[in-house]
Design a protein around this motif. Structure first.
Motif, PDB file in Angstrom:
ATOM      1  N   THR A  44      34.417  46.118  64.700  1.00 21.89           N
ATOM      2  CA  THR A  44      33.248  46.889  65.150  1.00 21.89           C
ATOM      3  C   THR A  44      33.659  48.329  65.429  1.00 21.89           C
ATOM      4  N   TRP A  45      34.791  48.461  66.080  1.00 22.71           N
ATOM      5  CA  TRP A  45      35.318  49.795  66.403  1.00 22.71           C
ATOM      6  C   TRP A  45      35.671  50.555  65.122  1.00 22.71           C
TER       7      TRP A  45
ATOM      8  N   PHE B  76      41.411  52.562  71.831  1.00 22.54           N
ATOM      9  CA  PHE B  76      40.684  51.296  71.657  1.00 22.54           C
ATOM     10  C   PHE B  76      40.949  50.407  72.872  1.00 22.54           C
TER      11      PHE B  76
ATOM     12  N   ARG C 232      32.538  51.650  63.314  1.00 23.94           N
ATOM     13  CA  ARG C 232      31.890  52.836  63.913  1.00 23.94           C
ATOM     14  C   ARG C 232      32.578  54.121  63.444  1.00 23.94           C
TER      15      ARG C 232
ATOM     16  N   SER D  62      35.011  45.792  72.338  1.00 20.61           N
ATOM     17  CA  SER D  62      34.310  45.217  71.185  1.00 20.61           C
ATOM     18  C   SER D  62      35.359  44.619  70.246  1.00 20.61           C
TER      19      SER D  62
END
Lengths: 226, 187
Positions: B73-74, B65, B77, B69
């Protein structure tokens, strides 16, 4: 205890220093009650987000300020609709009246393109913030700062509301404060039969005038205001 | 939107292997993720399991990571990809490979509760009526934070008050709303 929970609330929002972050983690590890509170904060956020998805943000903001300033509240709703549909957005030129060519270009593009429409909407986020601030303000919009020279011909002050002026058919409201938007030109928004005028004053303050007074009627007022 | 300062601190701690920080992150993001997965899968049980797998994957992959973002959001996803994969493989309960983890599934499932699913539309409406009845300063600060995602600094600027006042107003609003939800047996 309350102060500790206030820290956890700020911790949840990520509004803490590194030291506060570390102590917040320790607190969470040590207390099941704190963990439960953090979970409830997250739950509440989720409920808020879920609601926001199912209704427009402007509608929600409007719902939260019922009856506080119904006139402005209705205008904001209408203005937001206008901003989305981009019916019209003008900026006055240096003579304080007229149409800014650049904005007309923006407007024409926005009508063609959803992306440009979105950009134009974002550009006026600060204006929306300002209007929300006025709507949320508890301070009475008294008439003590309103110069008589600003009042359009034929308009008289309402006895019930000193910030309201009427000519019997049209109503105009005033709000005045420091110009945090750094506007140098007059801006106005049309929303069906309502208009919001943002008028920078020579002394650094910003006059917000709103009501069902069209530019043809407001133009003399705008030109008279220094 | 990239990560905020608070999130950066959280991510750094998780990357350093701090399980307390990981647990706090799960508590913080689980209701939203669960709600999103329920909407996606239309099944509470599947959503719960995908959430669990997602957080395990987050623990495994947190090094990757980069903060381009927002953290959620990560995470979202990852959750959606898992949901798609599970859907594609007709959803096998034994499909996840979780044997080599430092964080046990039990730790994560402790924080997955059915509350978000149980707050029905009627209760939501009761909550919003209560929020509308709060003092103007409290609901303004709270709304700007929760609906607009504004920082305390931005809210202070809009409300023309010190950041400390914003902090206490947001907390006071949360406290009153949660007390109300408890009183009404919503949570």
């Amino acid at each position: 205890m309350t102060k500790e929970m206030e820290k956890i609330s700020a911790w949840y929002d990520g509004e803490v220093t590194q030291q506060e972050f570390d102590s917040g983690l320790d607190e969470l590890n040590a207390s099941a009650e704190t963990k439960k509170t953090l979970h409830q904060f997250a739950l509440l956020s989720e409920v808020m987000q879920r609601q926001q998805k199912s209704s427009s943000k402007v509608q929600m903001i409007k719902d939260y300020f019922p009856g506080n300033n119904p006139w402005l509240s209705n205008i904001i709703t209408a203005a937001a609709t206008v901003l989305v549909t981009i019916t019209i957005l003008y900026q006055f030129d240096t003579n304080r009246f007229g149409v800014d060519d650049e904005n007309q270009m923006q407007l024409a593009t926005a009508l063609e393109s959803p992306e440009a429409r979105s950009q134009l909407l974002s550009a006026d986020q600060n204006v929306m913030d300002h209007l929300i601030h006025i709507m949320a303000s508890n301070q009475p919009h008294g008439s003590q700062n309103i110069s008589q020279d600003w009042i359009p011909v034929g308009f008289k002050q309402s006895q019930q509301n000193p910030a309201q002026f009427s000519n019997g058919r049209n109503n105009l409201f005033f709000h005045i404060e420091n110009n945090k938007l750094n506007l140098t030109k007059v801006k106005y928004f049309q929303a069906s039969n309502s208009w919001i005028y943002l008028i920078p004053l020579g002394d650094g303050r910003l006059l917000t005038a709103y009501g069902d007074v069209p530019p043809a009627l407001a133009s003399k007022m705008i030109q008279a205001i220094k | 939107m990239s990560t905020s300062h608070g999130e950066q601190m959280m991510v750094e701690q998780i990357k350093a292997g701090n399980t307390k920080a990981f647990e706090a992150m799960v508590i913080q993001h689980q209701p939203k993720l669960l709600s999103s997965m329920i909407a996606y899968t239309k099944s509470y049980e599947q959503a719960e399991e995908i959430c669990q797998q997602t957080f395990i994957r987050v623990w495994q992959k947190i090094e990757s990571f980069r903060g381009d973002s927002a953290l959620f959001t990560w995470i979202y996803r990852i959750g959606i990809n898992l949901a798609k994969n599970n859907f594609a493989s007709s959803y096998s309960k034994n499909s996840s490979n979780t044997t080599s983890l430092d964080i046990s599934e039990h730790d994560i499932s402790n924080h997955i509760s059915p509350e978000t699913d149980l707050i029905d539309k009627e209760s939501e409406s009761t909550i919003f009526n209560f929020i509308a009845s709060l003092e103007m300063e409290l609901k303004t600060a709270f709304s700007l934070r929760e609906l607009e995602g504004r920082s305390y600094e931005e809210i202070a600027s809009i409300m023309k008050c010190p950041i400390g006042t914003v902090r206490s107003r947001i907390f006071r609003a949360r406290q009153l709303i949660l007390e109300f939800m408890n009183q009404e047996n919503i949570i």
